[in-house]
Design a protein around this motif. Sequence first.
Motif, mmCIF file in Angstrom:
data_model
loop_
_atom_site.group_PDB
_atom_site.id
_atom_site.type_symbol
_atom_site.label_atom_id
_atom_site.label_comp_id
_atom_site.label_asym_id
_atom_site.label_seq_id
_atom_site.Cartn_x
_atom_site.Cartn_y
_atom_site.Cartn_z
ATOM 1 N N ASP A 1 -5.570 5.355 -7.562
ATOM 2 C CA ASP A 1 -4.905 5.983 -8.699
ATOM 3 C C ASP A 1 -3.516 5.381 -8.909
ATOM 4 N N VAL A 2 -2.781 5.181 -7.818
ATOM 5 C CA VAL A 2 -1.446 4.574 -7.903
ATOM 6 C C VAL A 2 -1.552 3.140 -8.422
ATOM 7 N N LEU A 3 -2.508 2.395 -7.886
ATOM 8 C CA LEU A 3 -2.683 1.009 -8.321
ATOM 9 C C LEU A 3 -3.093 0.916 -9.787
ATOM 10 N N ALA A 4 -3.961 1.814 -10.207
ATOM 11 C CA ALA A 4 -4.380 1.814 -11.616
ATOM 12 C C ALA A 4 -3.185 2.073 -12.525
ATOM 13 N N THR A 5 -2.308 2.983 -12.128
ATOM 14 C CA THR A 5 -1.096 3.248 -12.914
ATOM 15 C C THR A 5 -0.204 2.022 -12.954
ATOM 16 N N PHE A 6 -0.056 1.341 -11.819
ATOM 17 C CA PHE A 6 0.737 0.110 -11.756
ATOM 18 C C PHE A 6 0.193 -0.932 -12.746
ATOM 19 N N TRP A 7 -1.114 -1.176 -12.679
ATOM 20 C CA TRP A 7 -1.708 -2.201 -13.530
ATOM 21 C C TRP A 7 -1.727 -1.770 -15.003
ATOM 22 N N LYS B 1 -4.927 -0.904 9.418
ATOM 23 C CA LYS B 1 -4.051 -0.627 10.568
ATOM 24 C C LYS B 1 -2.567 -0.616 10.191
ATOM 25 N N ALA B 2 -2.118 -1.632 9.485
ATOM 26 C CA ALA B 2 -0.691 -1.757 9.170
ATOM 27 C C ALA B 2 -0.219 -0.728 8.155
ATOM 28 N N SER B 3 -1.077 -0.373 7.199
ATOM 29 C CA SER B 3 -0.655 0.573 6.169
ATOM 30 C C SER B 3 -1.523 1.827 6.111
ATOM 31 N N LEU B 4 -2.690 1.790 6.710
ATOM 32 C CA LEU B 4 -3.647 2.913 6.713
ATOM 33 C C LEU B 4 -4.070 3.312 5.300
ATOM 34 N N VAL B 5 -4.009 2.369 4.369
ATOM 35 C CA VAL B 5 -4.415 2.623 2.990
ATOM 36 C C VAL B 5 -5.861 3.099 2.928
ATOM 37 N N ASP B 6 -6.688 2.585 3.825
ATOM 38 C CA ASP B 6 -8.119 2.901 3.775
ATOM 39 C C ASP B 6 -8.405 4.383 4.041
ATOM 40 N N GLN B 7 -7.433 5.123 4.554
ATOM 41 C CA GLN B 7 -7.657 6.534 4.871
ATOM 42 C C GLN B 7 -7.579 7.437 3.641
ATOM 43 N N ASN B 8 -7.006 6.938 2.570
ATOM 44 C CA ASN B 8 -6.936 7.724 1.339
ATOM 45 C C ASN B 8 -7.058 6.786 0.142
ATOM 46 N N LEU B 9 -8.212 6.146 0.032
ATOM 47 C CA LEU B 9 -8.396 5.123 -0.983
ATOM 48 C C LEU B 9 -8.299 5.648 -2.408
ATOM 49 N N GLU B 10 -8.894 6.798 -2.690
ATOM 50 C CA GLU B 10 -8.872 7.281 -4.073
ATOM 51 C C GLU B 10 -7.449 7.535 -4.569
ATOM 52 N N GLU B 11 -6.599 8.084 -3.721
ATOM 53 C CA GLU B 11 -5.193 8.285 -4.105
ATOM 54 C C GLU B 11 -4.506 6.941 -4.325
ATOM 55 N N HIS B 12 -4.777 6.000 -3.420
ATOM 56 C CA HIS B 12 -4.196 4.655 -3.540
ATOM 57 C C HIS B 12 -4.695 3.966 -4.818
#
Length: 123
Positions: free
Chosen positions: A46-52, A33-44
Amino acid sequence: MRDIETRKDILLIIRNFYDSLLKDQSINFYFTKASLVDQNLEEHFDVLATFWEQGLFLKGGYSNNMFQIHKDIHDKHPFTHEHFEIWLDHLYSAITENFEGNKADQMKTMALNMATVMKIKFQ
């Protein structure tokens, strides 16, 4: 059990982490609800994998302002100390269920450091 060695390993952790986060009623609001991350998990993911990857393997490539992104959410829906602890517990579990070694320990330490800095900055 082996250590974290690749982006694929990081993605496994992230997927397991989000599987448990999204099921946890005490924190999933921030992802659905607060970030709607769940609506595009694969893109998210990918960003997190790059961060880590940047943190664990010094690969570079992450250019977002991670603290500002979380501060913007916090300003609308404040994180509590408990939210950070729940987040860490889920991440630690996702790591320890699959990996052990220096990189696994480093990922846990990085997560603890990020949570600690956010708790201090968001007070």
